[in-house]
Design a protein around this motif. Structure first.
Motif, short mmCIF file in Angstrom:
data_model
loop_
_atom_site.label_atom_id
_atom_site.label_comp_id
_atom_site.label_asym_id
_atom_site.label_seq_id
_atom_site.Cartn_x
_atom_site.Cartn_y
_atom_site.Cartn_z
N TRP A 340 0.81 -1.21 0.00
CA TRP A 340 0.00 0.00 0.00
C TRP A 340 0.85 1.27 0.00
O TRP A 340 0.34 2.36 -0.25
N MET A 341 2.12 1.16 0.33
CA MET A 341 2.91 2.32 0.72
C MET A 341 3.70 2.93 -0.43
O MET A 341 4.16 2.23 -1.33
N ASN A 342 3.91 4.25 -0.35
CA ASN A 342 4.82 4.93 -1.26
C ASN A 342 6.22 4.97 -0.64
O ASN A 342 6.44 4.49 0.48
N ASP A 343 7.17 5.55 -1.38
CA ASP A 343 8.56 5.56 -0.93
C ASP A 343 8.73 6.26 0.42
O ASP A 343 9.50 5.81 1.28
N VAL A 344 8.03 7.35 0.60
CA VAL A 344 8.15 8.11 1.85
C VAL A 344 7.65 7.27 3.02
O VAL A 344 8.29 7.21 4.08
N GLN A 345 6.51 6.62 2.84
CA GLN A 345 5.95 5.80 3.91
C GLN A 345 6.84 4.60 4.22
O GLN A 345 7.05 4.25 5.38
N LEU A 346 7.37 3.96 3.16
CA LEU A 346 8.28 2.83 3.37
C LEU A 346 9.54 3.26 4.11
O LEU A 346 10.02 2.57 5.03
N GLY A 347 10.08 4.42 3.72
CA GLY A 347 11.28 4.92 4.39
C GLY A 347 11.05 5.20 5.86
O GLY A 347 11.87 4.86 6.72
N ALA A 348 9.91 5.82 6.17
CA ALA A 348 9.59 6.13 7.56
C ALA A 348 9.41 4.84 8.37
O ALA A 348 9.86 4.74 9.52
N LEU A 349 8.72 3.85 7.77
CA LEU A 349 8.51 2.59 8.45
C LEU A 349 9.83 1.90 8.76
O LEU A 349 10.07 1.48 9.91
N TRP A 350 10.70 1.77 7.77
CA TRP A 350 11.94 1.04 7.99
C TRP A 350 12.94 1.80 8.84
O TRP A 350 13.81 1.19 9.48
N ALA A 351 12.82 3.11 8.88
CA ALA A 351 13.65 3.87 9.84
C ALA A 351 13.28 3.48 11.27
O ALA A 351 14.16 3.29 12.12
N GLU A 352 11.97 3.34 11.52
CA GLU A 352 11.54 2.97 12.87
C GLU A 352 11.79 1.50 13.17
O GLU A 352 12.15 1.14 14.29
N ILE A 353 11.59 0.65 12.16
CA ILE A 353 11.91 -0.77 12.37
C ILE A 353 13.38 -0.95 12.72
O ILE A 353 13.74 -1.66 13.66
#
Length: 415
Positions: A340-353
């Protein structure tokens, strides 16, 4: 029951959840065709979608090497997997979902684990869900244990005018967006003279394959069926948002993809081992047949004792992780949310992961297409901290009994 959201106005909870969901799926202008599709999907996804989650928890637990002491963050969906993970004795499970109906559904399951006296009562409620006694059970044992928002959801009424809790007297697996979609598929098949439940009479894998090729595969050659599944909105009933449709369809078109995925579900696993096949073709669990781990009788006592280890949160994974300390999570389960995610959302998610990952952490997820979406979309400074376990991922994808995804993916934090 462990609840992280304080009792508050139920309407406000639903409005906030709806706003988060729209933000998660909305990529295009509201009045564009793509934008309208996204908001239609968000509207459908605002209610109960999955009475049963469609990812194999046995495969998840094998990929995670899940065991005692592990702290897990997972997307909740229908809750089957989050509760099944308890069988591995982890220290804590935090299950999140943007859908407030799923949150209410999961909290009902936790309340039932805590309050009901035995496995028979629990299974009658969530395994069968066709007894009027379940409504009395809700009133006496479950309703008093629910938070205000969850209680308001189950006491509230749907479009039929019935209270939502009534679905547990009328088979929960025929409710929700996915349940109705599967029902519509059965109706469409009957219109063409095809008996989908007939597959369940097969006595071997060879008979399953013969029945599928003779009776079910030809359905996907019908012009009306091919035209219907070519519409993105048709597959909203599978929980497939517009942005996931393209990855799922592939070069052969959606009809060929769906036929191939359904063939795998129908033909690659014995009926005695695959409850997903029974739900798809029989719309119920088989009497005495395979079940999700959390519904198995010999697991009930352990799950009941561990019920207070599960927390259900109405939030995104990224939002939950943002409030957690560094190195505080051992296992991450993302289902197919990254599609579902765009690049910005994926980047934010994996930064927190990456920030919250403890030494030895693992992350698992599925995708509509075959490839992982992370390379080229998540910065190498983050992705380089993780090792993609390609061979294990391919093997576990082969073993995934839900059979509807194009890929299963395991990432392990590097030493």
């Amino acid at each position: 029951m462990a609840v992280t959201v304080a009792d508050e106005d139920a309407g406000a909870v639903r409005r906030q959840a709806r706003a988060r969901l729209v933000a998660a799926v909305g990529r295009n202008a509201v009045w564009s065709l793509a934008g309208l599709n996204e908001r239609l999907f968000a509207r459908l996804f605002d209610g109960l979608v999955y009475a049963q989650i469609w990812e194999d928890p046995v495969v998840d637990m094998a990929a995670m090497a899940l065991g005692p002491g592990h702290r897990v963050v997972t997307i909740a969906s229908g809750g089957c997997n989050a509760l099944s993970y308890l069988t591995a004795d982890p220290a804590r499970i935090e299950a999140v979902d943007l859908n407030s109906a799923h949150v209410a559904y999961n909290r009902l399951k936790i309340a039932a684990l805590s309050a009901l006296p035995d496995h028979a009562a629990f299974f009658r409620f969530f395994g069968e869900g066709r007894s009027a006694d379940n409504i009395e059970t809700y009133e006496r044992h479950l309703r008093p244990r629910l938070d205000t928002a969850s209680r308001a959801y189950w006491d509230g009424r749907g479009l039929s005018g019935r209270r939502r809790i009534a679905m547990f007297a009328r088979d929960p697996y025929r409710h929700g967006v996915l349940g109705r979609f599967i029902g519509a598929g059965h109706l469409l098949a009957r219109l063409y003279g095809i008996d989908l439940p007939g597959l369940l009479k097969a006595g071997s894998l060879a008979e399953q394959r013969a029945y599928f090729e003779a009776h079910i595969a030809p359905l996907f050659e019908r012009r009306a069926v091919r035209g219907l599944v070519a519409l993105k909105s048709t597959l909203f009933g599978l929980g497939i948002p517009p942005q996931q449709y393209v990855a799922l369809a592939g070069p052969g078109g959606m009809a060929e993809t769906l036929k191939a995925r359904l063939r795998r579900l129908a033909c690659d696993f014995p009926l005695s081992e695959n409850y997903f096949t029974w739900q798809a073709f029989g719309r119920a669990y088989a009497p005495g047949g395979p079940l999700p781990p959390y519904l198995e009788a010999d697991r009930y006592a352990a799950l009941k004792a561990r019920a207070d280890r599960v927390t259900i949160v109405n939030a995104s994974v990224t939002d939950l992780l943002t409030g957690k300390p560094d190195a505080s999570v051992d296992r991450f389960v993302l289902l197919d949310a990254q599609d579902w995610m765009n690049d910005v959302q994926l980047g934010a998610l994996w930064a927190e992961i990456t920030r919250t990952a403890a030494p030895g952490a693992r992350a698992v997820f599925r995708t509509a297409g075959e490839a992982s979406p992370l390379p080229g979309q998540v910065a190498e400074s983050l992705l380089g901290r993780w090792r993609y376990c390609a061979e294990i991922s391919r093997e576990l994808h082969r073993r995934d009994r839900s059979a509807i995804y194009g890929g299963f993916h395991l990432y392990a934090l590097k030493d």
